[in-house]
Design a protein around this motif. Structure first.
Motif, PDB file in Angstrom:
ATOM      1  N   VAL A 142     -22.833  46.982 -12.405  1.00 25.28           N
ATOM      2  CA  VAL A 142     -21.994  45.888 -11.905  1.00 25.28           C
ATOM      3  C   VAL A 142     -21.816  46.019 -10.399  1.00 25.28           C
ATOM      4  CG1 VAL A 142     -19.646  44.944 -11.906  1.00 25.28           C
ATOM      5  CG2 VAL A 142     -20.782  45.464 -14.074  1.00 25.28           C
ATOM      6  N   VAL A 143     -21.502  47.217  -9.924  1.00 28.37           N
ATOM      7  CA  VAL A 143     -21.327  47.452  -8.487  1.00 28.37           C
ATOM      8  C   VAL A 143     -22.578  47.032  -7.723  1.00 28.37           C
ATOM      9  CG1 VAL A 143     -21.078  49.248  -6.731  1.00 28.37           C
ATOM     10  CG2 VAL A 143     -19.615  49.286  -8.763  1.00 28.37           C
ATOM     11  N   ALA A 144     -23.736  47.489  -8.190  1.00 26.97           N
ATOM     12  CA  ALA A 144     -24.982  47.165  -7.497  1.00 26.97           C
ATOM     13  C   ALA A 144     -25.270  45.670  -7.539  1.00 26.97           C
ATOM     14  CB  ALA A 144     -26.135  47.954  -8.123  1.00 26.97           C
ATOM     15  N   THR A 145     -24.926  45.023  -8.632  1.00 29.15           N
ATOM     16  CA  THR A 145     -25.164  43.586  -8.764  1.00 29.15           C
ATOM     17  C   THR A 145     -24.324  42.787  -7.771  1.00 29.15           C
ATOM     18  OG1 THR A 145     -25.735  43.795 -11.106  1.00 29.15           O
ATOM     19  CG2 THR A 145     -25.003  41.623 -10.348  1.00 29.15           C
ATOM     20  N   LEU A 146     -23.098  43.208  -7.533  1.00 29.40           N
ATOM     21  CA  LEU A 146     -22.195  42.460  -6.656  1.00 29.40           C
ATOM     22  C   LEU A 146     -22.529  42.644  -5.177  1.00 29.40           C
ATOM     23  CD1 LEU A 146     -18.769  43.163  -8.416  1.00 29.40           C
ATOM     24  CD2 LEU A 146     -20.167  41.091  -8.569  1.00 29.40           C
ATOM     25  N   LEU A 147     -23.104  43.780  -4.813  1.00 26.48           N
ATOM     26  CA  LEU A 147     -23.327  44.102  -3.405  1.00 26.48           C
ATOM     27  C   LEU A 147     -24.561  43.413  -2.836  1.00 26.48           C
ATOM     28  CD1 LEU A 147     -22.563  47.924  -3.342  1.00 26.48           C
ATOM     29  CD2 LEU A 147     -21.284  46.150  -2.108  1.00 26.48           C
ATOM     30  N   LYS A 148     -24.462  43.055  -1.568  1.00 26.77           N
ATOM     31  CA  LYS A 148     -25.649  42.680  -0.816  1.00 26.77           C
ATOM     32  C   LYS A 148     -26.535  43.914  -0.635  1.00 26.77           C
ATOM     33  CE  LYS A 148     -23.203  39.408   2.236  1.00 26.77           C
ATOM     34  NZ  LYS A 148     -22.807  39.174   3.661  1.00 26.77           N
ATOM     35  N   PRO A 149     -27.842  43.735  -0.412  1.00 20.31           N
ATOM     36  CA  PRO A 149     -28.652  44.884   0.010  1.00 20.31           C
ATOM     37  C   PRO A 149     -28.045  45.500   1.267  1.00 20.31           C
ATOM     38  CG  PRO A 149     -30.055  43.040  -0.577  1.00 20.31           C
ATOM     39  CD  PRO A 149     -28.644  42.511  -0.591  1.00 20.31           C
ATOM     40  N   GLY A 150     -27.827  46.808   1.227  1.00 17.84           N
ATOM     41  CA  GLY A 150     -27.166  47.486   2.335  1.00 17.84           C
ATOM     42  C   GLY A 150     -25.657  47.495   2.232  1.00 17.84           C
TER      43      GLY A 150
END
Length: 276
Positions: A142-150
């Protein structure tokens, strides 16, 4: 009521107005002083750094004290929580503090359906949050899905060693009594109170929680496409986690009274989503 979310939501819905009225949260301070920050975010600031202009999402925001504090540091914040009663208090606090914050009702695992994906510069998760989640690998995705690259994850949390300790001993021994590693079955608690002083008599006293080992958390984030950029263990915690065995420190943190260096109290972990 058998689903852990229903059980825990009932408990947090009852806690929310009690917490909002408590001296421990001191919501009125946000109105009195436009520069006031929560003790938790004040502690976080040296590692958090400059967040001005960032778009942030605070997962499991509860009544919003840390969310408002992050907004006051210059981030454009959204808060997410599964407790509608908590969000009522969070919206009241934001209005009281003059903060423009969007609060969204959803559990963490539903966040990708409730929020714009790949849109956030910062995912913030505070103390006492991830222990209410049964699957740390799903949380990391979930964290990775919400974040922009970087984009960056910032989490300060109770250390899994602290969560595994027996907390009602009458001596100075530290005894590992609860699971350190994640297990499918929750630890089921029956507690008549909460972590702030109150005369309220609670009706919903059952909660389900899970511990997650530090290695499990790091590995889950790496497998989700995150790169670890920082991991610091601390010798203080924001509440009296071991009643009768801790001493309050300047700034509102608590520390084990007897030989505190033997216990990791909390940790701060930072990671960035790998650019694609």
């Amino acid at each position: 009521m058998t689903d852990y979310r229903d059980v825990n939501r009932a408990n947090w819905d009852e806690r929310a107005p009690v917490h909002a009225a408590s001296a421990g949260y001191d919501l009125a301070a946000f109105a009195r002083d436009p520069a006031h920050l929560s003790d938790v975010v004040t502690f976080d600031r040296p590692l958090l750094g400059d967040i001005r202009g960032l778009r942030g999402i605070h997962l499991q925001c509860h009544i919003g004290t840390d969310t408002v504090s992050l907004a006051r540091l210059g981030a454009t914040m959204t808060g997410l929580d599964f407790s509608p009663a908590s969000l009522i208090e969070a919206r009241r606090l934001a209005e009281l503090a003059g903060a423009d914050i969007d609060f969204v009702e959803s559990d963490v695992y539903g966040a990708p359906d409730a929020l714009e994906n790949g849109a956030f510069d910062l995912v913030y998760t505070g103390i006492g949050a991830i222990g209410w989640l049964p699957d740390i690998r799903r949380w990391a995705r979930v964290v990775a899905t919400l974040l922009k690259p970087g984009g960056r994850l910032f989490i300060r949390e109770g250390h899994p060693v602290l969560w595994s300790l027996q907390d009602d001993r009458k001596d100075d021994l530290l005894v590992l009594d609860f699971p350190y590693f994640e297990h499918e079955e929750p630890v089921i608690w029956q507690e008549d109170g909460t972590y702030v002083e109150t005369d309220h008599t609670f009706v919903h006293t059952t909660t389900h929680s899970w511990n997650h080992g530090l290695g499990e958390i790091v590995t889950a984030l790496l497998d989700a496409g995150m790169t670890l950029t920082g991991l610091v263990e601390h010798d203080t915690v924001p509440w009296e986690a071991l009643p009768g065995a801790m001493t309050k420190q300047p700034g509102g943190e608590w520390q084990l009274t007897d030989r505190p260096r033997r216990l990791p109290h909390t940790y701060t972990l930072q990671a960035v989503r790998t650019a694609v």
